[in-house]
Design an enzyme around this catalytic site. Sequence first.
Site, PDB file in Angstrom:
ATOM      1  N   GLY A 308      -1.394   7.103   4.951  1.00  0.00           N
ATOM      2  CA  GLY A 308      -2.585   6.654   4.236  1.00  0.00           C
ATOM      3  C   GLY A 308      -3.470   5.826   5.140  1.00  0.00           C
ATOM      4  N   GLU A 309      -4.235   4.910   4.558  1.00  0.00           N
ATOM      5  CA  GLU A 309      -5.168   4.029   5.265  1.00  0.00           C
ATOM      6  C   GLU A 309      -6.372   4.780   5.851  1.00  0.00           C
ATOM      7  OE1 GLU A 309      -3.194   1.825   8.366  1.00  0.00           O
ATOM      8  OE2 GLU A 309      -1.580   1.139   7.048  1.00  0.00           O
TER       9      GLU A 309
END
Length: 342
Positions: A308-309
């Site tokens: 993610g991120e």
Amino acid sequence: MAVLHPDAGLAARQRQSQLTKPAGSLGRLEALACWLAERSGQVCPPLPQPGIAVFAGDHGVAADGVSAFPSAVTAEMVKNFTRGGAAINVLARAIAAPLEVVDVGVASPLPAELPIVHARVRAGTGNLRTEAAMSLDECRQALAIGRASARRLHAQGATLLIAGDMGIGNTTASACLVCAFTGATPEDIVGLGTGIDDARRAHKVTVVSEALARAQTAGAHDGESWLAQVGGLEIAAMAGLLLEAAALGIPALLDGFIATAAALAARAIEPAAADWWLASHRSQEQGHLRALTALGLTPLIDLELRLGEGSGAALAVPLIQMAVRLHNEMATFAEAGVSGAA
């Protein structure tokens, strides 16, 4: 909604047929350059300049034991972002992308002096298993926060937007959304998230099933109402960024499972916006491919990521830029004095 430029796309495809290489030999890189030409309105599109927003929010459903990490990690990671210590910080520096971190709904208090965008709608969502994650008004506030982020990044010169996420429990919310918008079963979509074991995954399937049944009874029926019932504040903000990218006429590059769930919700709100999105990679999360297929998108890379991120999207940026450079800078057969195919 910004308009496409099919004439520029056609001319770009014609240019590809004249470059000093066998036709089709650069595979999907050729189609990628032409896709960007159709959106920029230029036969030789400008080099995409990335801009990244990481939206952070907590999830009440985390209290139901669906994650391997406690909710406190969300706030701790926001602080890590500000120190430049997370994967997305490293990648943003590598691709020279402006990066902003936005608190849309972190549950733990954050210092006012922390160098982030302080836009908290509420301190985490409700437990989607037993109640609406947020009100419809709160959902719309989160969507607007994402739209504002897109405009700020664009004002800084970004022409390729990436929405990242940080929120313990958000794979559960995303699984709910993917099921809602694709008709898939929780058993098909729910994965291991942050690294849970099989027993906890079975529990997570139950949580998602109960959340979907509750939301349907509550009247969820469209993009906004499903986001409000079973989404997340950071997921709604991501959807807002995707919608605003299309309104501005600049592409957005989807990251993994959370971003794709946000994209499904955004498409339900404004179907034409999906014309402006690319899929960066295929996540290891179980339901990601089903979500991408529903969007009609094929990921550019598969590195078995599940962070993610915005990390997978950031990794794909140099590949997109290289596709544009090849398209713009290679010589044609006529320019090079090379004989073309008979």
